[in-house]
Design an enzyme around this catalytic site. Structure first.
Site: not given
Ligand SMILES: Cc1cc2nc3c(=O)[nH]c(=O)nc-3n(C[C@H](O)[C@H](O)[C@H](O)COP(=O)(O)O)c2cc1C
Length: 411
Positions: A118, A141, A167, A263, A287, A341
């Site tokens: 990320s 981002y 994203t 994404k 997300h 994630g």
């Molecule tokens: C703590 C946390 C931080 C995240 N940070 C980002 C990020 O920096 N960039 C991004 O595109 N998605 C981010 N996401 C979303 C994840 O990439 C992903 O889409 C999501 O976690 C999928 O759902 P799941 O946690 O149920 O697997 C984040 C998710 C979590 C839980």
């Protein structure tokens, strides 16, 4: 040092499921931190919806198939991956445990999976390339500071990242009420509630007391306040560019020479447009329910996106994957694979690298077992015929799902 490693290995091995790792992470972390990782936006309808959509899908196992040998291997962008899984980008992992990003990248490499770093991770693009050699994707981002974004993209190219992931579901941040209630807000204040919480989780607190919070290494030049966790969260959030649109995405497409993944797409018309403009893969994502509450569950959105893409590029899905069987269901529904994630994040937070490894080995073992129980020797034979769901999107008996077979494109 050795004792510490053995201890965390023991914590990891005790977990039999991703939920066990989640519980272990909740014991290790103060609530203010755990909720930041675990929580979703507002009423958390979308967060729960992602999981419920997987639960609603049921499988129709084939019997009397010789499943002595099965393979969970899948091609992702033409190269074999140990299973159809990539690690989703998760920012701020290092605030819960300093080693999180590197631990996840190392575990991904061990299982032959792509790891997505990320923008707001606490390890730099170069550090991941150096300390955890493997397949790396960089998630960007869209920052208001175009120069900085361009430099990040150049750095990812120079460090041989295989793909750039943009994203697109976060023009503004979501309202995560657990964070607001817990005092995980800016400016970060060590109120009595947080201090008390920290005392109940001495391992985490001692680590922070001795070494402080890590910095989001990719964004150090964004803002001087980045060396504090709250500074990081505010500065990153304020730096997103809500004016980002198709024209700007096109500029990025022209600039980045390798695979471009977008994404955060849940609509077929957007997906069709992305294919037209030269995007190489799409991640159906909301997300993880952290931004728009009330957004469609990703497995419910998948058929529409697959329709828009019509088999021309791979479509991944994320949100709510907590079991190996979820990976099988996603592939049966036409996805080329999933991103995980929280599933792996819980492991890395609970027990560092052994925890990250444990989450992937649990998912892989469950996927392998589910495939055998469904009479599937390899993933190329998995399609909508396996789905028994009766949902408005797939239709009874998997009829609609069967028509998606042509969309299964694993490269
Ligand atoms: C703590 C946390 C931080 C995240 N940070 C980002 C990020 O920096 N960039 C991004 O595109 N998605 C981010 N996401 C979303 C994840 O990439 C992903 O889409 C999501 O976690 C999928 O759902 P799941 O946690 O149920 O697997 C984040 C998710 C979590 C839980």
């Amino acid at each position: 040092m050795m004792f510490g490693k053995l201890y965390w290995e023991k914590v990891a091995l005790r977990a039999q499921s991703i939920e066990d790792l989640r519980q272990a992470a909740s014991r290790y972390l103060p609530r203010v931190m755990f909720d930041f990782y675990d929580g979703g936006a507002e009423d958390e309808c979308t967060l729960r919806g992602n999981r419920e959509a997987f639960t609603r899908l049921r499988l129709r196992p084939r019997v009397l198939v010789n499943v002595e040998k099965v393979s969970t291997t899948q091609l992702i962008f033409g190269a074999p991956a140990g299973m159809p899984v990539a690690i989703a980008p998760t920012g701020g992992g290092g605030y819960g445990r300093r080693t999180t990003d590197v631990a996840l990248a190392k575990a991904a490499a061990h299982f032959g999976l792509p790891y997505t770093l990320s923008t707001s991770a606490t390890a730099s693009i170069e550090r991941i390339a150096r300390e955890a050699p493997g397949r790396h994707w960089f998630q960007a981002y869209i920052l208001k500071d175009r120069e900085l974004l361009n430099r990040l993209i150049d750095r990812a190219r120079d460090a041989d990242y295989e793909a750039l992931m943009i994203t697109v579901d976060l023009p503004v941040g979501g309202k995560r009420e657990r964070d607001l209630r817990n005092g995980f807000r800016t400016p970060f204040r060590m109120g009595w509630k947080i201090a008390l919480d920290g005392m109940r989780h001495p391992r985490w607190t001692l680590g922070v007391a001795l070494r402080g919070f890590p910095s989001p290494e990719n964004l150090l030049e964004l803002d001087r306040s980045m060396n504090t966790v709250n500074g990081a969260m505010t500065s990153v959030g304020k730096s997103y560019d809500p004016s980002f649109d198709w024209d700007r995405l096109k500029e990025i497409r022209d600039k980045w020479p390798r695979r471009l993944i977008v994404k955060g797409v849940v609509r077929g018309d957007d997906a069709a447009e992305l294919v037209k403009m030269g995007c190489d893969a799409i991640v159906v994502s909301n997300h993880g329910g952290r931004q728009l509450d009330g957004g469609i569950a990703t497995m419910d959105a998948l058929p529409d996106v697959l329709g828009g893409v019509a088999g021309r590029i791979p479509v991944f899905v994320d949100g709510g994957v907590r079991r190996g069987v979820d990976v099988l269901k996603a592939c049966a529904a036409g996805a080329s694979g999933v991103l995980v994630g929280r599933a792996t994040l819980y492991g890395a937070l609970a027990a560092g690298e052994p925890g990250a490894m444990r989450s992937l080995s649990i998912l892989k073992d469950e996927l392998d077992r589910s495939m055998r129980l469904c009479g599937m020797r390899d993933l190329s034979t998995v399609n909508g015929d396996l789905l028994a769901t009766v949902s408005e999107h797939f239709g009874a008996g998997g009829h609609r799902a069967r028509s998606l077979d042509s969309a299964v494109n694993f490269t």
